[in-house]
Motif scaffolding. Structure first.
Motif, PDB file in Angstrom:
ATOM      1  N   CYS A  14      34.096  35.884  50.652  1.00  0.00           N
ATOM      2  CA  CYS A  14      32.917  35.908  49.778  1.00  0.00           C
ATOM      3  C   CYS A  14      32.762  37.307  49.173  1.00  0.00           C
ATOM      4  CB  CYS A  14      31.669  35.544  50.577  1.00  0.00           C
ATOM      5  SG  CYS A  14      30.184  35.708  49.579  1.00  0.00           S
TER       6      CYS A  14
ATOM      7  N   CYS B  72      34.486  30.493  49.127  1.00  0.00           N
ATOM      8  CA  CYS B  72      34.225  30.081  50.510  1.00  0.00           C
ATOM      9  C   CYS B  72      34.681  28.642  50.740  1.00  0.00           C
ATOM     10  CB  CYS B  72      32.745  30.233  50.841  1.00  0.00           C
ATOM     11  SG  CYS B  72      31.662  29.513  49.596  1.00  0.00           S
TER      12      CYS B  72
ATOM     13  N   CYS C 187      31.022  31.242  43.061  1.00  0.00           N
ATOM     14  CA  CYS C 187      32.443  31.363  42.730  1.00  0.00           C
ATOM     15  C   CYS C 187      33.284  30.302  43.450  1.00  0.00           C
ATOM     16  CB  CYS C 187      32.945  32.756  43.090  1.00  0.00           C
ATOM     17  SG  CYS C 187      32.923  33.079  44.863  1.00  0.00           S
ATOM     18  N   GLY C 188      32.805  29.830  44.615  1.00  0.00           N
ATOM     19  CA  GLY C 188      33.517  28.770  45.326  1.00  0.00           C
ATOM     20  C   GLY C 188      34.652  29.238  46.211  1.00  0.00           C
TER      21      GLY C 188
ATOM     22  N   CYS D 162      24.432  34.647  45.882  1.00  0.00           N
ATOM     23  CA  CYS D 162      25.569  33.755  45.604  1.00  0.00           C
ATOM     24  C   CYS D 162      25.821  33.615  44.098  1.00  0.00           C
ATOM     25  CB  CYS D 162      25.308  32.380  46.209  1.00  0.00           C
ATOM     26  SG  CYS D 162      26.634  31.204  45.912  1.00  0.00           S
ATOM     27  N   ILE D 163      27.074  33.776  43.708  1.00  0.00           N
ATOM     28  CA  ILE D 163      27.416  33.620  42.286  1.00  0.00           C
ATOM     29  C   ILE D 163      28.222  32.327  42.055  1.00  0.00           C
ATOM     30  CG2 ILE D 163      27.345  36.066  41.625  1.00  0.00           C
ATOM     31  CD1 ILE D 163      30.422  36.097  42.144  1.00  0.00           C
TER      32      ILE D 163
HETATM   33  S1  SF4 Z   1      32.100  32.851  48.205  1.00  0.00           S
HETATM   34 FE1  SF4 Z   1      30.646  31.128  48.388  1.00  0.00          FE
HETATM   35  S2  SF4 Z   1      28.751  32.076  49.126  1.00  0.00           S
HETATM   36 FE2  SF4 Z   1      30.040  33.761  48.363  1.00  0.00          FE
HETATM   37  S3  SF4 Z   1      29.399  34.025  46.245  1.00  0.00           S
HETATM   38 FE3  SF4 Z   1      31.153  32.613  46.180  1.00  0.00          FE
HETATM   39  S4  SF4 Z   1      30.199  30.529  46.280  1.00  0.00           S
HETATM   40 FE4  SF4 Z   1      28.612  32.006  46.894  1.00  0.00          FE
END
Ligand code: SF4
Ligand code: SF4
Length: 489
Positions: free
Chosen positions: A472, A437, A434-435, A431-432
């Motif tokens: 994601c 999701c 990024c938000g 997980c990076i």
């Molecule tokens: S989409 Fe959600 S689970 Fe995937 S990398 Fe971004 S924050 Fe992490």
């Protein structure tokens, strides 16, 4: 300032779609222009279809497959700009006219007679017109959704599934059944109680009984759906089997509402409100349905073997058995949500006990059960699920009704949380933060918070749409049916 330019083809198809909608509303005046309203209605529907297909082609076909939410946060329609308010106003006005001033739609309704006659042999009503438009919206925007997510087998199959259930179970079968047996009430086979809140109303039961074998069979199917079929499927697959694969409200939210999923509020405050609202509505529909059946049995003492008292005692026994099972199997969850659970069960038991001991009355908490049921039908069944639930997509997101109002989602959510193999597993190492999701979760779940803690997601509200996993960029999230349903988030 950032701005987003639609392409020329997208603009042309948008205007074509608006023209088709205007033509649909004008179809009723076809006769006065010496044009058959059948021709105008068919042309309007064809133009709307062409516009949606054309817009889809222009938006996705020239590009490689993959997630495309390009400029969703810049467009007026999808970021609560002027067009969002205009759309919400128009949609809401349509629902208000449909529910309360249908006489104004009469000319348009007559334009649908030829379709209704060919299916059920009856003239069209406003609900038939609504059914045609609703089904078309799911089918046409379903194609758009499939093209957009064509790289994902899960998304393609579940969208085909909601399109199939809407077209066959909700639209065509009830029409054909009405042709077969005129006594049968309209019955969407996939719409279970309590979503279908009038299923156990007196006039409905009488219609089923008078339709004899077919009607009684459907009534038994309705009871089995909620008490047997649904719990088994929810245990195996989570509530997604219904909310994202079968349900018409979910079907419309996933297809026509796809562009608005990022508008769902994912604050803690919204989560608290969601839990109170959805469970209060569940209590209200349970009390009013039991009250209505109880009153019906009181009014028809000779006709049924089931007496009002035995009915109430059976309902209380069922509730006690369910609460007992939850207590012994999932004590930890009860401890976490003890206050909410006690209020829900306490309100239900108090209502049932009142009905039993005041069994010569027709009241629930001093309110006549039919009035309670009417209040529910008006405020929840019409205003909330229709006017706000769909009319407010551009302002509050595509799952307002599913999240804050649907009592069916509440029941399935409790089952999913307590007794289901379904969960979303997370791989925090990838997980990076990024938000994406959390931003695209239509149920307002803060998915990223779970991903960062490497916790599996087993939330009552998750409808298993799988979009969090699609957006994601690191493949952190997986929708799974585990072999260990005891695992708690
Ligand atoms: S989409 Fe959600 S689970 Fe995937 S990398 Fe971004 S924050 Fe992490
Ligand atoms: S958590 Fe994921 S699968 Fe569940 S509702 Fe949100 S986006 Fe859909």
């Amino acid at each position: 300032m950032l701005s987003y330019q639609t392409t020329a083809s997208q603009r042309i198809f948008t205007f074509l779609g608006l023209f088709g909608i205007l033509l649909l509303f004008a179809s009723g005046i076809g006769e006065s222009l010496s044009i058959s309203s059948n021709v105008l209605t068919s042309s309007a529907l064809a133009i709307i279809g062409l516009a949606i297909f054309g817009y889809t082609y222009a938006s996705y076909a020239p590009y490689h497959s993959g997630i495309k939410n390009n400029a969703n946060v810049l467009k007026s329609l999808t970021q609560r700009g002027v067009w969002a308010y205009v759309s919400a106003l128009v949609l809401t006005a349509f629902y208000v006219v449909l529910y309360f001033f249908d006489a104004y739609l009469e000319p348009m309704i007559r334009g649908f007679d030829f379709i209704s006659q060919s299916l059920s042999g009856k003239p069209a009503t406003q609900w038939f017109v609504y059914g045609v438009l609703y089904t078309l919206a799911i089918l046409l925007f379903g194609v758009k959704f499939i093209v957009k997510y064509r790289h994902s087998r899960y998304q393609v199959i579940r969208t085909l599934s909601v399109m199939f259930f809407q077209l066959i179970f909700a639209f065509l079968l009830p029409e054909f059944m009405a042709r077969l047996n005129g006594d049968l009430p309209y019955y969407d086979l996939k719409s279970m109680w309590p979503l279908n809140y009038y299923l156990f109303d007196g006039y409905y039961i009488e219609s089923f009984v008078s339709a004899q074998t077919l009607g009684i069979g459907l009534l038994i199917f309705g009871v089995l759906s909620i008490f047997v079929i649904s719990p088994i499927l929810t245990y195996k697959f989570g509530k997604r089997w219904y909310c994202s694969w079968v349900c018409g409200c979910g079907g419309l939210a996933e297809t026509a509402g796809d562009a608005f999923r990022h508008l769902s509020d994912n604050s803690i405050r919204a989560w608290k409100l969601e839990r109170w609202m959805i469970h209060s509505i569940l209590v209200l529909i349970t009390l009013s349905t039991v009250g209505v059946v109880h009153s019906y049995l009181l009014e028809h003492p000779e006709e049924y073997w089931l007496s009002p008292s035995v009915f109430i005692l059976s309902v209380v026994s069922l509730l006690v058995a369910v609460v007992g099972l939850i207590y012994f199997k999932r004590r930890a969850w009860i401890a976490k949500d003890a206050k909410t659970a006690m209020i829900i069960v306490g309100a239900l038991l108090a209502g049932f006990t009142g009905m039993h001991f005041l069994s010569d009355t027709y009241h629930v908490f001093l309110i006549p059960s039919h009035s309670l049921r009417s209040v529910y039908g008006f405020f929840v069944g019409s205003i909330f699920s229709g006017v706000i639930g769909t009319g407010f997509y551009p302002l509050l997101g595509n799952r307002v009704w599913c999240r804050f109002g649907c009592p069916m989602a509440a029941i399935l959510g409790i089952q999913q949380k307590l007794f289901s193999k379904f969960q979303i597993t997370t791989n925090s190492g990838q997980c990076i933060s990024c938000g994406n999701c959390s931003a695209y979760c239509e149920m307002g779940i803060d998915v990223r918070a779970y991903a960062q803690k490497a916790e599996p997601i087993k939330r009552a509200s998750c409808v298993g749409c799988g979009i969090c996993a699609e957006v994601c960029p690191r493949g952190v999230l997986r929708l799974e049916n585990t072999s260990n349903p005891n695992q708690q988030a």
